[in-house]
Design a protein around this motif. Structure first.
Motif, mmCIF file in Angstrom:
data_model
loop_
_atom_site.group_PDB
_atom_site.id
_atom_site.type_symbol
_atom_site.label_atom_id
_atom_site.label_comp_id
_atom_site.label_asym_id
_atom_site.label_seq_id
_atom_site.Cartn_x
_atom_site.Cartn_y
_atom_site.Cartn_z
ATOM 1 N N VAL A 91 0.864 -1.067 0.075
ATOM 2 C CA VAL A 91 0.110 -0.079 -0.117
ATOM 3 C C VAL A 91 0.792 1.314 -0.128
ATOM 4 O O VAL A 91 1.788 1.354 0.904
ATOM 5 C CB VAL A 91 -0.835 -0.078 1.103
ATOM 6 C CG1 VAL A 91 -1.784 1.313 1.163
ATOM 7 C CG2 VAL A 91 -1.888 -1.321 1.321
ATOM 8 N N PHE A 105 1.324 5.264 0.802
ATOM 9 C CA PHE A 105 0.814 6.485 1.387
ATOM 10 C C PHE A 105 0.857 7.659 0.447
ATOM 11 O O PHE A 105 0.057 8.668 0.946
ATOM 12 C CB PHE A 105 1.257 6.442 2.834
ATOM 13 C CG PHE A 105 0.701 7.594 3.623
ATOM 14 C CD1 PHE A 105 1.197 8.790 3.659
ATOM 15 C CD2 PHE A 105 -0.493 7.047 4.277
ATOM 16 C CE1 PHE A 105 0.702 9.826 4.568
ATOM 17 C CE2 PHE A 105 -1.011 7.922 4.818
ATOM 18 C CZ PHE A 105 -0.510 9.233 5.148
ATOM 19 N N SER A 127 5.589 0.561 1.750
ATOM 20 C CA SER A 127 4.842 -0.068 2.574
ATOM 21 C C SER A 127 4.509 0.823 3.998
ATOM 22 O O SER A 127 5.822 1.558 4.111
ATOM 23 C CB SER A 127 5.388 -1.373 2.862
ATOM 24 O OG SER A 127 4.287 -2.115 3.954
ATOM 25 N N ARG A 128 3.382 1.190 4.331
ATOM 26 C CA ARG A 128 3.305 2.009 5.179
ATOM 27 C C ARG A 128 3.184 1.315 6.859
ATOM 28 O O ARG A 128 3.274 0.154 6.883
ATOM 29 C CB ARG A 128 2.061 3.049 5.304
ATOM 30 C CG ARG A 128 0.850 2.357 4.985
ATOM 31 C CD ARG A 128 -0.418 3.214 4.717
ATOM 32 N NE ARG A 128 -0.618 3.989 5.703
ATOM 33 C CZ ARG A 128 -1.588 4.887 5.824
ATOM 34 N NH1 ARG A 128 -2.597 4.693 4.952
ATOM 35 N NH2 ARG A 128 -1.989 5.406 7.120
ATOM 36 N N ARG A 172 1.612 -0.197 9.989
ATOM 37 C CA ARG A 172 0.609 -1.142 10.406
ATOM 38 C C ARG A 172 -0.463 -0.918 9.645
ATOM 39 O O ARG A 172 -1.571 -0.522 10.136
ATOM 40 C CB ARG A 172 0.517 -0.599 12.228
ATOM 41 C CG ARG A 172 1.615 -0.875 13.022
ATOM 42 C CD ARG A 172 1.291 -0.401 14.476
ATOM 43 N NE ARG A 172 2.516 -0.866 15.211
ATOM 44 C CZ ARG A 172 2.503 -0.351 16.516
ATOM 45 N NH1 ARG A 172 1.702 0.396 17.258
ATOM 46 N NH2 ARG A 172 3.598 -0.549 17.370
ATOM 47 N N THR A 173 -0.580 -1.763 8.455
ATOM 48 C CA THR A 173 -1.499 -1.344 7.653
ATOM 49 C C THR A 173 -2.462 -2.853 8.165
ATOM 50 O O THR A 173 -1.968 -3.767 8.981
ATOM 51 C CB THR A 173 -1.379 -1.825 6.361
ATOM 52 O OG1 THR A 173 -0.551 -3.027 6.042
ATOM 53 C CG2 THR A 173 -0.574 -0.461 5.783
ATOM 54 N N ALA A 174 -3.765 -2.818 7.757
ATOM 55 C CA ALA A 174 -4.509 -4.157 8.027
ATOM 56 C C ALA A 174 -3.850 -5.358 7.418
ATOM 57 O O ALA A 174 -4.151 -6.505 8.173
ATOM 58 C CB ALA A 174 -5.834 -3.796 7.277
ATOM 59 N N GLU A 175 -3.243 -5.293 6.452
ATOM 60 C CA GLU A 175 -2.345 -6.351 6.133
ATOM 61 C C GLU A 175 -1.203 -6.787 6.857
ATOM 62 O O GLU A 175 -0.670 -8.142 6.739
ATOM 63 C CB GLU A 175 -2.133 -6.226 4.391
ATOM 64 C CG GLU A 175 -3.226 -6.051 3.337
ATOM 65 C CD GLU A 175 -3.594 -4.782 3.457
ATOM 66 O OE1 GLU A 175 -3.250 -3.873 4.223
ATOM 67 O OE2 GLU A 175 -4.772 -4.232 2.762
ATOM 68 N N ARG A 176 -0.716 -5.895 7.189
ATOM 69 C CA ARG A 176 0.583 -6.027 8.167
ATOM 70 C C ARG A 176 0.444 -5.386 9.210
ATOM 71 O O ARG A 176 1.356 -4.241 9.677
ATOM 72 C CB ARG A 176 1.936 -5.577 7.244
ATOM 73 C CG ARG A 176 1.876 -6.345 5.946
ATOM 74 C CD ARG A 176 2.815 -5.807 5.236
ATOM 75 N NE ARG A 176 4.327 -5.953 5.580
ATOM 76 C CZ ARG A 176 5.327 -5.374 5.012
ATOM 77 N NH1 ARG A 176 5.068 -4.282 3.973
ATOM 78 N NH2 ARG A 176 6.461 -5.682 5.512
ATOM 79 N N ASP A 203 3.959 6.069 13.868
ATOM 80 C CA ASP A 203 4.165 6.243 12.192
ATOM 81 C C ASP A 203 5.068 7.121 11.844
ATOM 82 O O ASP A 203 4.931 8.469 12.352
ATOM 83 C CB ASP A 203 2.622 6.701 11.869
ATOM 84 C CG ASP A 203 2.756 6.623 10.507
ATOM 85 O OD1 ASP A 203 3.659 6.483 9.596
ATOM 86 O OD2 ASP A 203 1.241 6.469 9.546
#
Length: 380
Positions: free
Chosen positions: A43, A45, A241-242, A244-248, A361
């Protein structure tokens, strides 16, 4: 290169405190990181330098309007109206002298240490010899007459005049630059004031501590420049990649897709508290089945902020205990550890907490410092 001395909150000359033992102990803790994607695009940002970013739009980089020293001033941190007015005088004097905003931050932080932003007169036995005024300048040491050093504009002018004679002062750690002007008995005491001095400058100048001075004009700092706050981006690269995404959800930092061997720069002045390989062998490319950060570095900055730099190509160029200047090269981008391709995994932790509980973040944190992450809005 020689590494000038700096000081951070846990190391205070005045109170003779040393680096907290728990930090050293924590340096041996095992990192628990999910896969960092280098070659895999996750993802995105976006970049805070673009006009599309709401955060960037709300974070200005300074006004050309002269700071006012009249009217009411807000309380900022522990400092009330009169002390903030003194800070405004220091900043306005710097503006009039065409000193860059970095100098304003250094000057305000120095006055915070020397006088708590109070224009002290003679204090009797509480005086340090004949020290007077906002910067505790001593008439007997050639700073001027007692009447002169008690004038905040005169005192700030003398400070800036000496600061600008220090070679490379804008890229020095704040405590080094301040000490070369002040010649204090406590040379490492200034840096702990840098975060609040930065906040004061930002609030009084519409964000100038996020800026640099170019051709007498304030501009948001770009990659390779050190913002007036003393911070800079570690690499120029797309955000792959950002945080604490939903995927990670356990991805406690951001991935910056820089090429292998790209130099990694320290985001701010600090002290190296970790420089190691957290695997049996980091001198080879990582994979999904490889755990940990590989070769990595943790740096402790003022205000108990820690930055982390993971997946280096080889042994870091710095060791535990090294005192680091902002922008100093500390290693090179690689693919060691739990990684799918060359990139820099970058983390920011608060309150001296190296665990996931202290992680925040990095994107808004670095944008707030004037050192936005990204490569100009290009996605990976």
């Amino acid at each position: 290169m020689s590494i000038p001395p700096i000081i951070t909150n846990p190391i205070r000359e005045g109170s003779r405190r040393l680096l907290r033992p728990w930090i050293i102990i924590a340096a041996t803790a095992t990192l628990a990181l999910l896969c960092c994607g280098g070659a895999i695009t996750a993802v995105i940002f976006g970049d805070f330098a673009t006009s599309q970013s709401p955060l960037t739009n709300s974070l200005n980089c300074g006004s050309t309007k002269a700071v006012t020293i009249t009217g009411q001033f807000p309380r900022i941190g522990p400092y009330g109206e009169e002390k903030i007015r003194n800070a405004a005088i220091i900043i306005k004097t710097g503006q009039q002298l065409k000193v860059s905003p970095r100098g304003w931050v250094i000057a305000v932080a120095t006055a915070m240490q020397e006088s708590s932003l109070t224009n002290h007169g003679f204090l009797g036995k509480r005086n340090d010899h004949d020290s007077l005024g906002l910067f505790q300048q001593r008439p007997s040491q050639g700073w001027g007459t007692p009447e002169q050093v008690m004038d905040p504009v005169y005192a700030a002018t003398k400070f800036y005049t000496k600061l600008m004679k220090v070679k490379g002062w804008e890229s020095l750690p704040l405590t080094v630059a301040a000490q070369r002007v002040q010649i204090s008995a406590y040379p490492n005491a200034y840096a702990k004031h840098e975060p609040l001095a930065t906040r004061i400058v930002n609030e009084l100048t519409d964000g100038a501590a996020r800026a640099v001075l170019v051709d007498n004009k304030l501009r948001c700092a770009s990659f390779g420049q050190i913002a007036a706050s003393g911070w800079t981006a570690p690499v120029k690269a797309s955000l792959n990649s950002r945080f604490r995404t939903a995927e990670r959800p356990a991805h406690n930092g951001v991935d910056l897709g820089a090429a292998r061997h790209t130099p990694i720069r320290a985001a701010a002045a600090g002290v190296v508290i970790v420089s190691k390989c957290d695997l049996g062998n980091c001198d080879r490319d990582g994979s999904l089945s490889t755990p940990g950060c590989g070769w990595y570095v943790d740096i402790l900055h003022a205000d108990q902020v820690i930055t982390r730099y993971c997946h280096m190509q080889s042994r870091p160029l710095v060791r535990v205990g090294d005192r680091i200047s902002p922008g100093q090269i500390i290693g090179n981008v690689g693919n060691s550890g739990h990684s799918t391709g060359p990139h820099l995994h970058f983390e920011v932790h608060l309150d001296g907490d190296r665990s996931r509980n202290g992680a925040v973040d990095p994107i808004p944190f670095m944008a707030g410092k004037g050192a936005a992450l990204g490569d100009g809005g290009k996605d990976a």
